[in-house]
Design an enzyme around this catalytic site. Structure first.
Site, PDB file in Angstrom:
ATOM      1  NE  ARG A  14      -3.857  -0.620   2.008  1.00  0.00           N
ATOM      2  CZ  ARG A  14      -4.530  -1.361   3.216  1.00  0.00           C
ATOM      3  NH1 ARG A  14      -5.109   0.084   3.581  1.00  0.00           N
ATOM      4  NH2 ARG A  14      -5.149  -2.154   2.790  1.00  0.00           N
ATOM      5  CE  LYS A 108      -6.817  -5.506   1.271  1.00  0.00           C
ATOM      6  NZ  LYS A 108      -8.418  -5.450   2.027  1.00  0.00           N
ATOM      7  CG  ASP A 244     -11.559  -3.468   0.382  1.00  0.00           C
ATOM      8  OD1 ASP A 244     -11.971  -2.962   0.918  1.00  0.00           O
ATOM      9  OD2 ASP A 244     -10.314  -4.291   0.485  1.00  0.00           O
ATOM     10  CG  ASP A 246     -11.994  -5.862   2.944  1.00  0.00           C
ATOM     11  OD1 ASP A 246     -12.643  -4.785   3.216  1.00  0.00           O
ATOM     12  OD2 ASP A 246     -11.209  -6.643   3.025  1.00  0.00           O
TER      13      ASP A 246
END
Length: 457
Positions: A14, A108, A244, A246
């Site tokens: 990141r 990821k 995202d 999640d």
């Protein structure tokens, strides 16, 4: 030698684009990941950030250069990538920076069936090989060039989730969903269409510049629009997703946030009705109500450190049916032990829709203690500060305390506990406090802050 240490974090890649990394680095990462996995094929997806399409395509070029085929699924949520990795049995790479500002992007990684990197294939080995190849051309691959095939998996993802948690028989519910201009704007319509739900959309337009508010529902400020709309609509609940998608966060019909630990307990309770005696994983900053409720429901609670790699490892080791973190990550055995905000949301909708009580009444059964939002402190020497807090910890509660030094310092008494742990990604100490009264929570935190001295970060 090239140095990628700034973008390699504890669990993912990141950093700021293009200041800290760019398409060239992404291509190196693709080549290194393909080489180290030895996979014949990897699956690659990306979120709605402006830089995501180019970065993910560059990664695919790198993988192809090492003789690895790429299944390119394009726009998807992180759990959509995990679904593709699980159902296709391929390693995967998801391009997203989750809830970070628009100038950031990241990757990821996962192995086949959404498993975390492990053993000889870690983030460090990917970084080391990418840095090596940044300095000198990688050796010519003995394999043929790979190919890139584009594939749509959204409909299969939606069908899988809808079959896992069946909402067809629930009472009609009105739910406000705040997608935060993130990937839930794509996935929510696909998953919830045709169900007995009146969905009121907020910020479903995919926009990685986040024009309305940051896609980080963990910050209460970013739930204000959702809370207001739930009250205006007289909705049964509100659900917010991060960028995202999640993670999911829930507010009840009054607009009051449901603690992620309470959702852990609720989903664990439902899971144990379907899988009696199963193991449930929870991390060390989750409410102690979670292991209590798991044990009362006949399950086996297993505690682990904070972080998805630790939770997933324990899920695999114990064969656990479910795992939850207080950061609103929820892991499911039927979802390859991976975390999925959408499946957690479906469980909440099912739990509410199969009975007549409002969500505020349902949540009360799973919220037994008082807790404060996680507080961050900038300190120069985290280890020295933790040692100082341990020295004075005995006076922070009225009764004897015990110490545990796994993932920072956890101090527990009959009336509550706190955990002070260093961040894996920033020069911060993170404080979590839970007790039997709100007053005790505040008092313990104030005493700790008196020792820390600096202002919260």
């Amino acid at each position: 030698m090239a140095d990628l240490s700034r973008i390699f974090k504890a669990y993912d890649v990141r950093g700021v684009v293009p200041d800290e990394w760019d398409d060239t680095v992404a291509e190196l990462l693709g080549a290194a990941f393909a080489e180290l996995t030895g996979a014949t094929c990897v699956v690659v997806g990306h979120d709605m950030r402006p830089t995501s399409p180019a970065l993910s395509r560059a990664f695919a070029r790198g993988a192809v250069s090492r003789g690895t085929d790429v299944v390119f699924i394009g726009l998807c949520s992180t759990d959509g990538l995990y679904f593709a990795s699980g159902s296709l049995c391929m390693p995967g790479a998801m391009f997203t920076a989750s809830h970070n500002p628009a100038r950031y992007n990241g990757v990821k990684f996962c192995l086949e069936e959404a498993a975390p990197l492990s053993g000889n294939l870690s983030l460090e080995t990917v970084r080391a090989l990418a840095e090596q190849w940044a300095e000198s051309e990688p050796p010519v691959s003995t394999r043929r060039l790979g190919t890139v095939v584009e594939r749509e998996v959204l409909s299969d993802y939606a069908d899988f989730l809808r079959a896992t948690v069946d909402l067809s028989g629930i009472r009609p519910l009105k739910v406000v969903v705040d997608a935060g201009n993130g990937m839930a704007g794509l996935t929510v319509p696909a998953v919830l269409q045709g169900l007995p739900l009146d969905v009121v959309p907020l910020y479903f337009e995919l926009d990685g510049t986040f024009p309305n508010h940051p896609a980080n529902p963990l910050d209460p400020k970013n739930l204000l629009d959702l809370v207001q709309r739930v009250r205006e609509e007289g909705a049964d609940l509100g659900v917010a997703f991060d960028g995202d998608a999640d993670r999911c966060f829930v507010v009840d019909e009054r607009g009051e946030a449901v603690p992620p630990s309470a959702l852990c307990a609720l989903i664990a309770d439902r899971t144990l009705k379907q899988s009696p005696g199963a193991t449930v994983i929870y991390n060390l900053i989750t409410s102690k109500a979670v292991p209590e409720i798991v044990a009362e429901a006949g399950g086996i609670p297993v505690r682990t450190r904070v972080g998805h790699s630790f939770v997933k490892a324990e899920m695999a080791r114990t064969g656990a049916a479910f795992g939850g973190e207080h950061s609103a990550h929820y892991y499911f055995r039927e979802f390859w032990n991976a975390d999925t905000g959408m499946l957690a949301a479906l469980h909440v909708l099912r739990a509410l829709g199969e009975q007549s009580e409002p969500l505020s009444a349902v949540r009360s059964r799973y919220s037994r203690y008082h807790a404060l939002d996680e507080t961050n402190y900038r300190v120069e020497d985290p280890a020295a500060v933790i040692a100082l807090i341990k020295e004075h910890a005995a006076g922070l509660f009225e009764d004897p305390v015990t110490f545990e030094e796994v993932d920072g310092l956890t101090v527990t008494s009959a009336h509550g506990w706190f955990n002070l742990r260093p961040s894996n990604t920033e020069p911060l100490l993170r404080l979590n406090v839970e007790a039997d009264t709100q007053e005790r929570c505040v008092r313990v935190r104030s005493a700790i802050e008196g020792l820390l001295l600096p202002h919260p970060a």
